[in-house]
Design an enzyme around this catalytic site. Structure first.
Site, PDB file in Angstrom:
ATOM      1  N   GLU B  52       0.812  -1.224   0.000  1.00 14.08           N
ATOM      2  CA  GLU B  52       0.000   0.000   0.000  1.00 14.08           C
ATOM      3  C   GLU B  52       0.846   1.276   0.000  1.00 14.08           C
ATOM      4  O   GLU B  52       0.416   2.311  -0.512  1.00 14.08           O
ATOM      5  CB  GLU B  52      -0.966   0.007   1.183  1.00 14.08           C
ATOM      6  CG  GLU B  52      -2.108  -0.991   1.068  1.00 14.08           C
ATOM      7  CD  GLU B  52      -1.769  -2.366   1.631  1.00 14.08           C
ATOM      8  OE1 GLU B  52      -0.570  -2.621   1.907  1.00 14.08           O
ATOM      9  OE2 GLU B  52      -2.701  -3.180   1.797  1.00 14.08           O
ATOM     10  N   PHE B 114     -11.681  -7.517  13.409  1.00 13.58           N
ATOM     11  CA  PHE B 114     -10.589  -7.976  12.546  1.00 13.58           C
ATOM     12  C   PHE B 114     -10.248  -6.896  11.524  1.00 13.58           C
ATOM     13  O   PHE B 114     -11.127  -6.361  10.863  1.00 13.58           O
ATOM     14  CB  PHE B 114     -10.991  -9.265  11.822  1.00 13.58           C
ATOM     15  CG  PHE B 114      -9.938  -9.743  10.861  1.00 13.58           C
ATOM     16  CD1 PHE B 114      -8.692 -10.141  11.324  1.00 13.58           C
ATOM     17  CD2 PHE B 114     -10.170  -9.748   9.494  1.00 13.58           C
ATOM     18  CE1 PHE B 114      -7.702 -10.547  10.438  1.00 13.58           C
ATOM     19  CE2 PHE B 114      -9.183 -10.157   8.606  1.00 13.58           C
ATOM     20  CZ  PHE B 114      -7.951 -10.561   9.086  1.00 13.58           C
ATOM     21  N   GLN B 115      -8.983  -6.593  11.400  1.00 16.70           N
ATOM     22  CA  GLN B 115      -8.479  -5.535  10.520  1.00 16.70           C
ATOM     23  C   GLN B 115      -9.123  -4.189  10.808  1.00 16.70           C
ATOM     24  O   GLN B 115      -9.319  -3.381   9.917  1.00 16.70           O
ATOM     25  CB  GLN B 115      -8.630  -5.930   9.043  1.00 16.70           C
ATOM     26  CG  GLN B 115      -7.732  -7.121   8.691  1.00 16.70           C
ATOM     27  CD  GLN B 115      -7.507  -7.298   7.207  1.00 16.70           C
ATOM     28  OE1 GLN B 115      -8.399  -7.045   6.393  1.00 16.70           O
ATOM     29  NE2 GLN B 115      -6.320  -7.735   6.833  1.00 16.70           N
ATOM     30  N   LYS B 164     -17.742  -0.954   5.661  1.00 27.51           N
ATOM     31  CA  LYS B 164     -18.216  -1.886   4.644  1.00 27.51           C
ATOM     32  C   LYS B 164     -19.742  -1.859   4.503  1.00 27.51           C
ATOM     33  O   LYS B 164     -20.274  -1.975   3.393  1.00 27.51           O
ATOM     34  CB  LYS B 164     -17.754  -3.306   4.994  1.00 27.51           C
ATOM     35  CG  LYS B 164     -17.872  -4.273   3.824  1.00 27.51           C
ATOM     36  CD  LYS B 164     -17.193  -5.605   4.135  1.00 27.51           C
ATOM     37  CE  LYS B 164     -17.286  -6.555   2.950  1.00 27.51           C
ATOM     38  NZ  LYS B 164     -16.656  -7.852   3.245  1.00 27.51           N
ATOM     39  N   MET B 482      24.391   8.794   2.375  1.00 25.65           N
ATOM     40  CA  MET B 482      24.257  10.052   3.106  1.00 25.65           C
ATOM     41  C   MET B 482      24.479   9.835   4.604  1.00 25.65           C
ATOM     42  O   MET B 482      25.090  10.669   5.274  1.00 25.65           O
ATOM     43  CB  MET B 482      22.881  10.672   2.843  1.00 25.65           C
ATOM     44  CG  MET B 482      22.776  12.121   3.255  1.00 25.65           C
ATOM     45  SD  MET B 482      23.959  13.206   2.397  1.00 25.65           S
ATOM     46  CE  MET B 482      22.944  13.828   1.055  1.00 25.65           C
TER      47      MET B 482
END
Lengths: 193, 584
Positions: B52, B114-115, B164, B482
């Site tokens: 993502e 969940f999630q 949802k 760096m």
């Protein structure tokens, strides 16, 4: 002064007052922030202060216009003039914030706070507490044989003074609302504008 | 026109009504209804990323190379938290991104489902604004407002969290209204009194300089055109931040090069010595100012910015102008012309003579080698062999990024995509995918370091799947270059964890995905290898083995002002001391 003869921080006012007074002294300012009363708006304001390291001396919030879904947040904050200007600009760019007013610089304002103080004791102390409450125009909203709950309204300094006096007389608990403030006179900060 | 439809269909309809053609995303349980709608239409192409974070950076690349908002669709919980780095990146660089996240159904919110994650809570400080949609009827209005907020005023990322059950439920769809949300309308016109004052200052200035930033590019093509006209007409020198490269052409005669920590000597010296500093869409970042109490000490400072909170945030200015860059520059040009196009030409000639002396220092010179490829040389050759093409450059973060800014030339805006504010390693590869999606026939090159590139190298799968011929030009020094440089400058050459152990064989890695891999280590082979990369019709991973201990110069050590630049290695070791050591 400098080569171009423009005074540093000269004050021709644009829509935003972006020319601070260049002082490094910290000042307390009372800000009135009109916001859409929507989920998370207070978290946005508080998150701004904690995320950017600004101070909150006091904060109150409640809906003030039910049909317009507007809330008013009153914040007392502290910082140098540059920091105060930055706080106002940062508040102003939060999407649900309609207006930010600095009551400290925009003319005279009244500031009031409400506090409840529980004082427990007996005998002379109890009598003295009641006498002082009368002087401060605090009212008794709860009473038992060994305690009072006083309600007092006033400027924060007045509440501080009352609390200081109550402490040796048995002050055991206190709740304060934080400052609510309005500008004096007939001008008003209304929705939208 | 009001129509009844499910929340999921509303999402797709709103995207279409907002002119979206590409969505970068990754499906999951809480966004399945929306993915089902995407499956049943052909107007919007969905690009399946491999992580993502890659989706958000790809959307950033798409947005920065087109000027249109980038769109991301990810699921709840880990889908949303993986997008956070991209949101923070887009916020600091003011990139318009609309991220749609799935959320557990409303009746599960708060139960640690969940999630489930508090997505609006987590993303509140790294978005311009975000919304949790609790009713399907409110969804279309919020989606349209999200596009408006992302693109209006100072652009930025927004996030809409959609449970949802809200996706499944049916509601009334409403089309976008013209002009966007009434409650968010930033001021675009500058105050004419201040603009007049700035023009007066410009007319009499002996040593003026334009200091421009990403705001010019965000303001749109007209802003770059107006800036060019103003700079050419007044004859004033111009420098730019990393974010603003390309607004004024890198081949333009008034161009001083980038300024700041790894900016050009002439640009920084001119900033220090100028008597009128005109900041245009730039925000006085600490990489630019160096020590603020010694920053451009003798100048009157003007600041044009659409965000009032940028003004006087870091550097106190004398002429603040709140407004959109294009609007303000247009008014400025009009006023300057109507007052007779005056400039202090005599003083300006002297100013240029001084600048030419600084230019003569030739601060980008480096000791080249015929045995080993110097990273600067690699970029010089890349520039020479690709500058005439329809070229877009992205970068990762580190030494290679600074060298790319120094040695590559950008003559047009929106050709240069780099993580400036947040400094996100892993930005460049997915960003190059987003750019290539928007410009299918262009040459898109990600200048990378091997360490940064490995942070999002899984996106090679995305590039292959969607036939995006992005070129990954990796300057491989087997070091976190760096970090290593700072350890040399600040920590007594104790190189703690700054080497890349157990590197993969990049050629085999590319081949494992079905891409082309090229390795080059001999300066004599470099040109041919670069041309092989450019001419290959498909993704290429170019493993350019470069000098391992090259340092990036010139450099303003942290805690120092602009006129205390290090020009080369001789002065470098333990160069950062005192209060500067605490700075990053």
């Amino acid at each position: 002064m400098n080569a171009l003869q423009i005074k540093k921080g000269s004050t021709k006012h644009s829509a935003y007052n972006l020319r601070p007074t260049f002082s490094d002294v910290e000042e307390a300012h009372t800000l009135a922030v009109l916001v859409d009363n929507e989920a998370g708006v207070l978290a946005r304001v508080i998150g701004l202060f904690s995320g950017r390291g600004y101070n909150i001396d006091s904060l109150t919030v409640a809906e003030v216009d039910h049909t317009g879904h507007l809330s008013r947040i009153t914040i007392v904050t502290r910082g140098t003039p540059q920091v105060i200007e930055q706080i106002k600009a940062q508040l102003g760019r939060i999407v649900p914030v309609h207006r930010v007013h600095d009551l400290t610089v925009e003319g005279p304002a009244v500031e009031r706070e409400l506090a409840l103080l529980k004082v427990a004791g007996a005998g002379d102390k109890r009598v003295e507490a009641l006498r002082l409450a009368d002087i401060f125009r605090a009212s008794v909203v709860d009473s038992t044989l060994d305690s009072f709950v006083f309600e007092i309204t006033g400027a924060p300094e007045k509440i501080d003074a009352f609390a200081d006096l109550m402490r040796p007389l048995g002050l055991i608990e206190m709740a304060r609302t934080g400052v609510a403030a309005l500008s004096r006179g007939s001008d008003a900060y209304r929705q939208g504008g | 026109m009001a129509r009844q439809m499910t929340g999921a269909r509303m999402v797709v309809q709103a995207l279409k009504d907002q002119g979206v053609d590409t969505v970068f995303g990754y499906p999951g349980g809480a966004v399945l209804p929306i993915y089902d709608e995407i499956f049943q239409q052909n107007d919007i192409q969905h690009i399946l990323v491999r992580h993502e974070q890659g989706a958000v950076h790809a959307a950033e690349g798409y947005a920065r190379s087109t000027g249109k908002p980038g769109v991301v669709l990810v699921t709840s919980g880990p889908g949303a938290t993986n997008a956070v780095t991209g949101l923070a990146d887009a916020l600091l660089d003011s990139i318009p991104i609309v991220v749609l996240t799935g959320q557990v159904p409303t009746f599960l919110i708060g139960t640690d489902g969940f999630q489930e994650a508090d997505t609006v809570g987590i993303t509140r400080p790294c978005t311009k604004h975000n919304w949790l949609v609790k009713e399907t009827d409110r969804l279309p209005g919020i989606l349209h407002e999200a596009f408006h907020v992302a693109t209006a005023g100072r652009p930025g990322p927004v996030l809409v969290d959609i449970p949802k059950d809200v996706q499944f439920a049916t509601g009334t769809y409403t089309a976008p209204v013209k002009g966007g949300s009434k409650r968010y309308q930033p001021q675009v016109k500058g105050d004419m009194t201040e603009i007049n004052e700035l023009v007066e200052a410009l007319e009499s200035a002996k040593k003026p300089i334009f200091y421009t930033g990403g705001g010019v590019i965000n303001s749109g093509g007209a802003a770059s055109q107006l800036l060019r006209e103003l700079v050419e007409a007044t004859g004033a020198p111009i420098t730019s931040t990393l974010m603003g490269l390309g607004a004024y052409p890198g081949t333009g005669k008034n161009w001083l090069g980038m300024l700041g920590m790894h900016g050009l000597y002439e640009a920084n010296m001119a900033m220090h010595d100028c008597d009128l500093l005109i900041a245009v869409g730039a925000r006085f970042d600490d990489r630019i100012t160096g020590r603020t109490d010694a920053f451009s000490p003798h100048s009157v400072k003007a600041h044009i910015d659409i965000d009032p909170s940028s003004i006087n945030k870091v550097i106190r200015v004398d002429i603040p102008i709140v407004g959109d860059v294009a609007h303000v520059l247009e008014d400025m040009l009009k006023v300057w012309k109507s007052r007779g196009r005056k400039m202090n030409r005599e003083a300006l000639t002297k100013w240029w003579a001084q600048i030419d002396k600084w230019r003569a220092v030739d601060c980008l010179q480096f000791r080249n080698s015929d045995k080993i490829i110097k990273p600067q040389h690699a970029l010089q050759r890349l520039e020479a062999l690709t500058k005439d093409r329809d070229r877009y450059i992205t970068t990762e973060v580190g030494q290679h990024q600074m060298w790319a800014a120094q040695y590559l030339t950008f003559d047009e805006p929106k050709r240069w995509m780099t993580s400036g504010g947040l400094g996100t390693m892993g930005y460049g590869f997915p960003a190059s995918i987003g750019v290539q999606m928007a410009h299918r026939d262009a040459l898109v090159i990600n200048v990378a370091g091997e360490a940064s590139w490995m942070m999002n190298m899984q996106e090679l799968g995305t590039a292959m799947q969607f036939r995006l011929p992005v070129k990954q030009f990796i300057l491989n020094n087997e070091r976190l270059g760096m970090v290593r440089q700072w350890q040399q400058l600040l920590h007594g050459e104790r190189y703690s964890s700054s080497w890349s152990e157990s590197l993969p064989d990049f050629v085999k890695l590319a081949e494992a995905f079905g891409a082309k891999g090229i390795q080059c280590s001999d300066p004599a082979d470099l040109d041919d290898a670069i041309m092989e990369m450019v001419n290959h019709d498909g993704p290429v991973v170019f493993d350019c083995l470069v000098e391992k201990h090259e340092n990036c110069f010139p450099m303003i050590p942290s805690g120092e002002p602009h006129n205390k630049m290090l020009l080369g290695d001789a002065a470098a070791t333990d160069a950062i001391q005192g209060a500067g050591a605490a700075l990053v």
